[in-house]
Design a protein around this motif. Structure first.
Motif, PDB file in Angstrom:
ATOM      1  N   MET A 183       3.823   2.891   0.774  1.00 45.45           N
ATOM      2  CA  MET A 183       3.623   1.825   1.629  1.00 45.45           C
ATOM      3  C   MET A 183       5.012   1.831   2.432  1.00 45.45           C
ATOM      4  O   MET A 183       6.107   2.397   1.951  1.00 45.45           O
ATOM      5  CB  MET A 183       3.667   0.619   0.968  1.00 45.45           C
ATOM      6  CG  MET A 183       2.272   0.172   0.205  1.00 45.45           C
ATOM      7  SD  MET A 183       2.391  -1.458  -0.642  1.00 45.45           S
ATOM      8  CE  MET A 183       0.754  -1.514  -1.104  1.00 45.45           C
ATOM      9  N   ALA A 184       4.934   1.501   3.846  1.00 41.78           N
ATOM     10  CA  ALA A 184       6.357   1.392   4.411  1.00 41.78           C
ATOM     11  C   ALA A 184       6.098   0.071   5.312  1.00 41.78           C
ATOM     12  O   ALA A 184       5.275  -0.664   5.479  1.00 41.78           O
ATOM     13  CB  ALA A 184       6.142   2.401   5.614  1.00 41.78           C
ATOM     14  N   ILE A 186       8.231  -1.600   8.793  1.00 44.00           N
ATOM     15  CA  ILE A 186       9.144  -1.930   9.997  1.00 44.00           C
ATOM     16  C   ILE A 186       9.531  -2.747  10.266  1.00 44.00           C
ATOM     17  O   ILE A 186       8.798  -3.749  10.811  1.00 44.00           O
ATOM     18  CB  ILE A 186       8.513  -0.852  11.069  1.00 44.00           C
ATOM     19  CG1 ILE A 186       8.296   0.631  10.583  1.00 44.00           C
ATOM     20  CG2 ILE A 186       9.483  -0.957  12.150  1.00 44.00           C
ATOM     21  CD1 ILE A 186       7.524   1.467  11.647  1.00 44.00           C
ATOM     22  N   THR A 211       5.540   6.671  10.949  1.00 44.75           N
ATOM     23  CA  THR A 211       4.148   5.938  10.381  1.00 44.75           C
ATOM     24  C   THR A 211       3.254   7.119  10.191  1.00 44.75           C
ATOM     25  O   THR A 211       2.556   6.808   9.433  1.00 44.75           O
ATOM     26  CB  THR A 211       3.644   5.047  11.570  1.00 44.75           C
ATOM     27  OG1 THR A 211       3.446   5.828  12.688  1.00 44.75           O
ATOM     28  CG2 THR A 211       4.836   3.963  11.965  1.00 44.75           C
ATOM     29  N   ILE A 214       2.697   8.058   6.203  1.00 41.10           N
ATOM     30  CA  ILE A 214       2.512   7.238   5.050  1.00 41.10           C
ATOM     31  C   ILE A 214       1.137   7.885   4.467  1.00 41.10           C
ATOM     32  O   ILE A 214       0.342   8.305   5.261  1.00 41.10           O
ATOM     33  CB  ILE A 214       2.149   5.729   5.806  1.00 41.10           C
ATOM     34  CG1 ILE A 214       3.501   5.010   6.175  1.00 41.10           C
ATOM     35  CG2 ILE A 214       1.692   4.861   4.447  1.00 41.10           C
ATOM     36  CD1 ILE A 214       3.364   3.988   6.941  1.00 41.10           C
ATOM     37  N   CYS A 219      -0.274   1.615   3.055  1.00 40.33           N
ATOM     38  CA  CYS A 219      -0.200   0.974   4.247  1.00 40.33           C
ATOM     39  C   CYS A 219       0.969   0.744   5.036  1.00 40.33           C
ATOM     40  O   CYS A 219       1.954   1.094   4.344  1.00 40.33           O
ATOM     41  CB  CYS A 219      -0.683  -0.469   3.916  1.00 40.33           C
ATOM     42  SG  CYS A 219       0.373  -1.559   2.782  1.00 40.33           S
ATOM     43  N   LEU A 220       0.990   0.269   6.526  1.00 41.56           N
ATOM     44  CA  LEU A 220       2.025   0.073   6.996  1.00 41.56           C
ATOM     45  C   LEU A 220       2.206  -1.612   6.993  1.00 41.56           C
ATOM     46  O   LEU A 220       1.307  -2.079   7.617  1.00 41.56           O
ATOM     47  CB  LEU A 220       2.032   0.799   8.381  1.00 41.56           C
ATOM     48  CG  LEU A 220       3.259   0.193   9.466  1.00 41.56           C
ATOM     49  CD1 LEU A 220       4.500   0.591   8.827  1.00 41.56           C
ATOM     50  CD2 LEU A 220       2.917   0.808  10.547  1.00 41.56           C
ATOM     51  N   MET A 222       4.144  -4.112   9.397  1.00 37.60           N
ATOM     52  CA  MET A 222       5.157  -4.109  10.538  1.00 37.60           C
ATOM     53  C   MET A 222       5.272  -5.302  11.137  1.00 37.60           C
ATOM     54  O   MET A 222       4.282  -6.159  11.442  1.00 37.60           O
ATOM     55  CB  MET A 222       4.450  -2.979  11.616  1.00 37.60           C
ATOM     56  CG  MET A 222       5.596  -2.728  12.590  1.00 37.60           C
ATOM     57  SD  MET A 222       4.947  -1.202  13.807  1.00 37.60           S
ATOM     58  CE  MET A 222       3.719  -1.868  14.821  1.00 37.60           C
ATOM     59  N   PRO A 230       2.009   2.591  15.955  1.00 36.68           N
ATOM     60  CA  PRO A 230       1.655   3.410  14.664  1.00 36.68           C
ATOM     61  C   PRO A 230       0.911   4.765  15.045  1.00 36.68           C
ATOM     62  O   PRO A 230      -0.274   4.472  15.815  1.00 36.68           O
ATOM     63  CB  PRO A 230       1.103   2.360  13.883  1.00 36.68           C
ATOM     64  CG  PRO A 230       1.357   1.213  14.441  1.00 36.68           C
ATOM     65  CD  PRO A 230       1.334   1.119  15.764  1.00 36.68           C
ATOM     66  N   LEU A 232      -1.113   6.204  12.327  1.00 36.61           N
ATOM     67  CA  LEU A 232      -1.562   6.030  10.717  1.00 36.61           C
ATOM     68  C   LEU A 232      -2.569   7.175  10.553  1.00 36.61           C
ATOM     69  O   LEU A 232      -3.384   7.570  11.339  1.00 36.61           O
ATOM     70  CB  LEU A 232      -1.816   4.729  10.447  1.00 36.61           C
ATOM     71  CG  LEU A 232      -1.143   3.693  10.736  1.00 36.61           C
ATOM     72  CD1 LEU A 232      -1.640   2.327  10.133  1.00 36.61           C
ATOM     73  CD2 LEU A 232       0.131   3.971   9.853  1.00 36.61           C
ATOM     74  N   THR A 236      -5.359   4.879   5.932  1.00 40.08           N
ATOM     75  CA  THR A 236      -3.843   3.938   5.857  1.00 40.08           C
ATOM     76  C   THR A 236      -4.223   2.673   6.663  1.00 40.08           C
ATOM     77  O   THR A 236      -4.573   2.595   7.790  1.00 40.08           O
ATOM     78  CB  THR A 236      -2.786   4.882   6.356  1.00 40.08           C
ATOM     79  OG1 THR A 236      -2.737   6.087   5.747  1.00 40.08           O
ATOM     80  CG2 THR A 236      -1.498   3.864   6.105  1.00 40.08           C
ATOM     81  N   LEU A 238      -3.206  -1.017   8.323  1.00 39.71           N
ATOM     82  CA  LEU A 238      -2.163  -1.897   8.999  1.00 39.71           C
ATOM     83  C   LEU A 238      -2.156  -3.065   8.825  1.00 39.71           C
ATOM     84  O   LEU A 238      -3.172  -3.777   9.047  1.00 39.71           O
ATOM     85  CB  LEU A 238      -2.179  -1.320  10.388  1.00 39.71           C
ATOM     86  CG  LEU A 238      -1.303  -2.171  11.311  1.00 39.71           C
ATOM     87  CD1 LEU A 238       0.530  -1.691  11.143  1.00 39.71           C
ATOM     88  CD2 LEU A 238      -1.431  -1.817  12.867  1.00 39.71           C
TER      89      LEU A 238
END
Length: 457
Positions: A183-184, A186, A211, A214, A219-220, A222, A230, A232, A236, A238
């Motif tokens: 997971m990230a 931003i 992005t 990942i 998931c991202l 943001m 992104p 992705l 993944t 968002l």
């Protein structure tokens, strides 16, 4: 080189906050740890007490024998160290395995589920919050942080039960491209480090590449409105978040009064009322929403999320109160980018409405001062009074014509003073102060204790 093959780890640039977490990690694994740093600090002294052999002279003769075997020694270096460094050249010439700090973290995220927090600003506080939330819950985590977390007095958290690893994803030198996030987050992507990237567009593109790293199934998260598109991978997800601008996760019913901040956390299928911020600064509402989103998506209960937010003490040097009395407050903050500085100043003014706010700011890097002098001046003009110190050069050589005066001359408030670091205490002796905010990423933190002692007298 596999972890089990490593017997010794040598750090070139051992005193950085990010490097120190890796030093502690390898000490915990029972490895021989040694290294070089340019100057002694409280952090290097602590690492020596914990078992690391650190010296302060670039000298091959000072490298321990146990760190001179290429087959069993890993060398870790920071990009801030110049290529001309004698010790680094020795390791290169003798075919040692040499990795950047970010590459080592990349290997760690490859073998665990990395929760990687990126952003121009907000990443240290958000990653620290995320780590604390998970650590005090049944989920647990490991964490490599960019600040000393006051709850644990460390920037390294280890777990014997969890494969989640919280990592502060640093964009400097494109370091975060080595990571493999599960997971990230931003938090922001305001242009910075233009000495590396050249243009704001290249800076933004590096976040877009981040992005794409990942993993599917992850998931991202943001912040809503961040200027990043992104990229992705399939599978993944968002999510967006904000404090007050909506998004999948956001705050409602925010109340700021009597030095306390309360809000309701809202997300897909969840609403947690009366969340109390352990560090009551307005910008931490947004950081908290991101951290709670990560915790929620990893299975934390509502009660654990609420308790974790209330008990978070914050990282050192992130809106750190050193005096908090009715008549005087002293706050130390790491803010070193114009947008961070703006948020920090506005947060102070909101907490202390009607009081005079004096800022003591140390610019960090000649290149950043040159690139953002007008933006720095605009942020600093929000103060009631400014004391501006000389530029802290860090890794850079001076740039002709670039001094603190570049910022100073564009500051619009009448109460402003240019001051050399050595003269600060004498200057403060004659003034009247209500709230002092000390900010910068250089060595201004070493002045906090003398300032505190003066104010308490």
């Amino acid at each position: 080189m596999k972890t089990e093959e490593i017997q010794a780890v040598y750090f070139v640039g051992a005193g950085g906050i990010g490097m120190s977490a890796l030093i502690r990690y390898y000490l915990s694994k029972g490895k021989v740890v040694a290294g070089y740093d340019r100057t002694p600090s409280q952090l290097t002294e602590e690492l020596i007490k914990e078992g690391a052999g650190i010296h302060y002279e670039d000298n091959i003769d000072l490298i321990p024998e146990t760190c001179r075997v290429p087959e069993t020694t890993l060398v870790v270096y920071t990009p801030a160290v110049p290529d001309t460094h004698t010790e680094l050249s020795y390791f290169r010439e003798n075919k040692f395995t040499i990795l950047k700090r970010a590459q080592v973290l990349g290997e760690i995220t490859r073998s665990s589920r990395g929760l990687c927090i990126a952003g121009t600003h907000g990443k240290t506080t958000t990653s620290s919050m995320t780590a604390h939330l998970l650590k005090q819950s049944h989920v647990d985590c490991n964490a490599f942080l960019g600040g000393i977390l006051k709850n644990y007095n460390s920037n390294l958290l280890l777990s014997s039960t969890s494969d989640l690893t919280v990592i502060e994803a640093d964009e400097y030198d494109r370091s975060f491209h080595w990571l493999h996030p599960y997971m990230a987050v931003i938090t922001s992507a305001d242009p910075d480090h233009l000495d590396i990237y050249g243009t704001p567009e290249a800076y933004r593109e590096s976040f877009e590449k981040f992005t794409s790293l990942i993993r599917p199934g992850g998931c991202l998260i943001m912040r809503k409105g961040v200027d990043v598109t992104p990229r992705l991978q399939s599978g993944t997800r968002l999510y967006t978040y904000s404090a007050t601008d909506g998004g999948d996760f956001h705050a409602e019913n925010i109340r700021i009064a009597n030095g306390e901040i309360l809000f309701d956390f809202t997300g897909p299928g969840v609403r947690i009322t009366n969340v109390s911020l352990g560090v009551p600064v307005k910008v931490n509402i947004e950081n908290g929403i991101a951290a709670m989103a990560v915790g929620y998506l990893n299975g934390m209960t509502e009660e654990e999320l609420k308790r974790g937010m209330a008990t978070f003490a914050g990282p050192k040097r992130r809106f750190d109160f050193h005096i908090r009395k009715e008549e005087i407050a002293l706050i130390d903050d790491y803010a070193h980018h114009p947008a961070e500085l703006r948020e920090s100043i506005l947060s102070v003014k909101e907490l202390y409405k009607g009081k005079k706010v004096t800022g003591i700011f140390q610019p960090h890097l000649y290149s950043r001062t040159q690139d953002f002098s007008a933006a720095f001046a605009e942020s600093l003009s929000l103060l009631d009074e400014l004391i501006l110190l000389d530029i802290y050069p860090a890794r850079e050589e001076p740039i002709p014509g670039v001094t603190s005066e570049l910022i100073f001359n564009q500051v619009t408030i009448p109460h402003k003073t240019l001051c050399r670091k050595e003269e600060l205490i004498d200057l403060l002796r004659d003034g009247h102060y209500e709230v002092i905010l000390m900010a910068g990423a250089g060595d201004i933190d070493r002045l906090v204790e003398p300032v505190k002692q003066l104010l308490e007298k």
